[in-house]
Design an enzyme around this catalytic site. Structure first.
Site, short mmCIF file in Angstrom:
data_model
loop_
_atom_site.label_atom_id
_atom_site.label_comp_id
_atom_site.label_asym_id
_atom_site.label_seq_id
_atom_site.Cartn_x
_atom_site.Cartn_y
_atom_site.Cartn_z
N ARG A 56 -79.11 -29.41 14.61
CA ARG A 56 -79.42 -28.56 13.46
C ARG A 56 -79.33 -29.38 12.18
NH1 ARG A 56 -76.15 -25.39 11.80
NH2 ARG A 56 -74.38 -25.95 13.09
N LYS A 196 -80.48 -20.08 15.95
CA LYS A 196 -79.41 -19.95 14.97
C LYS A 196 -79.88 -19.30 13.67
CE LYS A 196 -75.31 -21.12 16.60
NZ LYS A 196 -75.25 -21.85 17.79
N HIS A 215 -69.69 -15.50 16.41
CA HIS A 215 -70.11 -16.74 17.05
C HIS A 215 -69.16 -17.00 18.22
CE1 HIS A 215 -70.93 -21.33 16.74
NE2 HIS A 215 -71.84 -20.74 17.47
N SER A 233 -69.25 -25.63 17.34
CA SER A 233 -70.05 -26.37 18.30
C SER A 233 -69.21 -27.40 19.05
CB SER A 233 -71.18 -27.07 17.56
OG SER A 233 -72.01 -27.70 18.49
#
Ligand code: ATP
Ligand code: MN
Length: 526
Positions: A56, A196, A215, A233
């Site tokens: 990302r 996302k 999340h 993440s």
């Protein structure tokens, strides 16, 4: 409104020159191969490479500064794009769409039909459209006939922005307009941007309906007990929720309403660096025909995936429909959580592998959202570094973190969920000295949390981090549970622990609106 006609917030029709609508998986794979977008691997997955962007790109993500949304957005945590700039980039995107053949997917975000958002994804690439079909929720034929998109993602990697003209940070752009009800993506081929950005949209729309967007991954036990795994993440949401003893609800994004939890998605997006069949059998087995492998190296002749190869990126990914995981819950709906786990990957190696949290400690750690960012998922991160990301998902939160934290606090209290902090990061020393805690130990910890046996242990107070640490967990050496014991050099441990506690305190100063109880539930500084 006519079914299937995509109308944005200003009633402009978004019609590609030629639309290939809702192709089957087989047709999309064919199209991707014919267009030389990717190759088939030995297990039948489609492998694509994403070029320069292999993660990302948070610096390139914007929300358009529009009057109707302006006062709601937390601009401390979201980059604004002026409407004038947006108009230009939107015109460029629309011109492209009208002049090209595009792949179109219609589906939903949100498994609970009371809260789901009908979405459309318009792609330049067939493989991106396949990704969208696998990651989002597919409609039935009846649903498709009535489908009327409320939000549209237009994803054209080939299209590049000019920062001078479009007000962007670079040639890549991920732009959300809540008034036009579109997400525009260009300049990057990383497919994860699509999922996302839709998550960001839901994070904005759902709280006003009483739904907490989260999340987290989620699974259900045989007794219908529900567990959530929050984490940034690389902390283990996907890995730990794929548990052969439990039923997977979803691996990344969920909502919590007064009816229980529901998955936002219909598929999973697993990291696959160093993936091994013995360690992660469910994810291994899911990588078959219909799955998409991003940036995984292949043997040139056999096309067998080499998961140990990080030459393209550390952030190699597999996208697959949740049905590829045996026993997955479809549609992804379950009851209220009994257990909530906050996953953190502490690269300093000072947090205990597991601690029990009170409600106030839970609020503190939810707001803090500590982890050490691991290499790869974001551009420019090649070494782990300490990071605090509110609600374990700051990059996806349009609203102020306090909105989500307050909702979590209420729900945890009213449903009596037990909350734990689990460190899936380093032990025995910091990154470089110690090693990452073995996945089998983390799984044993999760098992003890889920079956409640962890509560039968004695607990000792960790004076620095101000949390209760169990003395024994079945299947885990006692010594490992107390990080200070696991470090050879105790003085260095104390110094590092004090340093991390200070970072927590420093980060928390930005939350001015929290109660004294929550504020004092964090790590203790001298
Ligand atoms: P994202 O939000 O980017 O999807 P995630 O939270 O789902 O991230 P995972 O995909 O589960 O993260 O990644 C965790 C990675 O760490 C996996 O590659 C897993 O094999 C590895 N790992 C190593 N040790 C552990 C451990 N003790 N617990 C969890 N994961 C571990
Ligand atoms: Mn994941």
């Amino acid at each position: 409104m006519k079914a299937n006609a995509q109308v944005d917030g200003d009633n402009n029709l978004i019609e590609p020159k030629r639309a290939q609508r809702n192709l089957s998986v087989m047709q999309l794979v064919d199209a991707a191969l014919a267009g030389e977008e990717g190759v088939l691997t030995s297990t039948g997955a489609l492998r694509a490479l994403t070029g320069e962007y292999t993660g990302r790109s948070p610096k390139d993500k914007f929300i358009v500064d529009e009057p109707s949304i302006r006062s709601q957005i937390d601009w401390n945590n979201n980059k604004k794009l002026a409407p004038e700039y947006f108009q230009r980039i939107y015109a460029m995107v629309m011109d492209y769409v009208r002049e090209h053949d595009m792949y179109v997917f219609d589906g939903f975000a949100g498994a609970d039909d009371k809260y789901r958002v009908p979405i459309r994804v318009i792609n330049q690439y067939a493989w991106h459209n396949l990704f969208a079909q696998q990651l989002f929720i597919c409609p039935t034929n009846e649903e498709l006939a009535k489908h009327c998109p409320q939000f549209t993602v237009i994803d054209i990697p080939e299209l590049k922005a000019d920062p001078e003209v479009h007000g962007t940070n670079s040639e890549a752009f991920i732009i959300i307009s809540f008034e036009k009800r579109v997400v525009l993506i260009g300049g990057t081929e990383y497919a994860g941007e699509m999922k996302k950005s839709v998550f960001s949209v839901l994070n904005c729309l759902l709280p006003s309906q009483g739904v907490l967007p989260m999340h987290c991954s989620a699974n259900v036990g045989k007794d219908e007990d529900v567990a959530l795994f929050f984490g940034l993440s690389g902390t283990g949401k996907t890995t730990l929720s794929a548990d052969p003893e439990r039923f997977l609800v979803g691996d990344d994004e969920h909502g919590w309403s007064d009816r229980g939890i529901f998955n936002f998605e219909g598929g999973c997006y697993a990291k696959c660096i160093d993936l091994k069949e013995e360690k992660e059998p469910q994810i291994w087995g899911a990588i078959k025909f219909g799955s998409v492998l991003e940036n995984v190296a292949l043997h040139p002749e056999t096309r067998v995936a080499d998961y140990a190869d990080s030459s393209i990126t550390e952030n190699t990914r597999a996208a697959y429909p949740i049905e590829h995981i045996p026993g997955a819950v479809v549609p992804g709906i379950a009851g209220h959580p009994n257990v909530i786990v906050f996953l953190t990957a502490d690269a300093f190696g000072v947090l205990p592998p597991v601690a029990r949290l009170t409600k106030e400690q839970a609020m503190y750690h939810f707001l803090s959202g500590y982890t050490s960012k691991l290499a790869g998922t974001e551009r420019g991160v090649t070494e782990p570094e300490a990071t605090f990301s509110a609600c374990f998902g700051a990059p996806f939160l349009p609203l102020s973190p306090g909105v989500y934290a307050e909702m979590l606090g209420e729900k945890v209290e009213s449903h009596n969920a037990r909350v734990y902090l689990v460190n899936t990061g380093w032990c025995g020393g910091p990154y470089g000295v110690g090693r990452r805690i073995d996945l089998d130990y983390t799984r044993a910890i999760i098992t003890a949390i889920l079956n409640g046996s962890i509560e039968e242990s004695g607990f000792t107070a960790d004076e620095v981090f101000n949390i209760l640490v169990p003395e024994t967990v079945e299947g885990v050496p006692d010594r490992l549970l107390q990080p200070r014991e696991a470090w050879e050099n105790k003085e260095e441990y104390d110094a590092r622990a004090a340093d991390l506690a200070a970072r927590f305190a420093d980060n928390f100063t930005k939350f001015t609106d929290v109660s004294k109880e929550v504020r004092s539930a964090g790590p203790k500084t001298k």
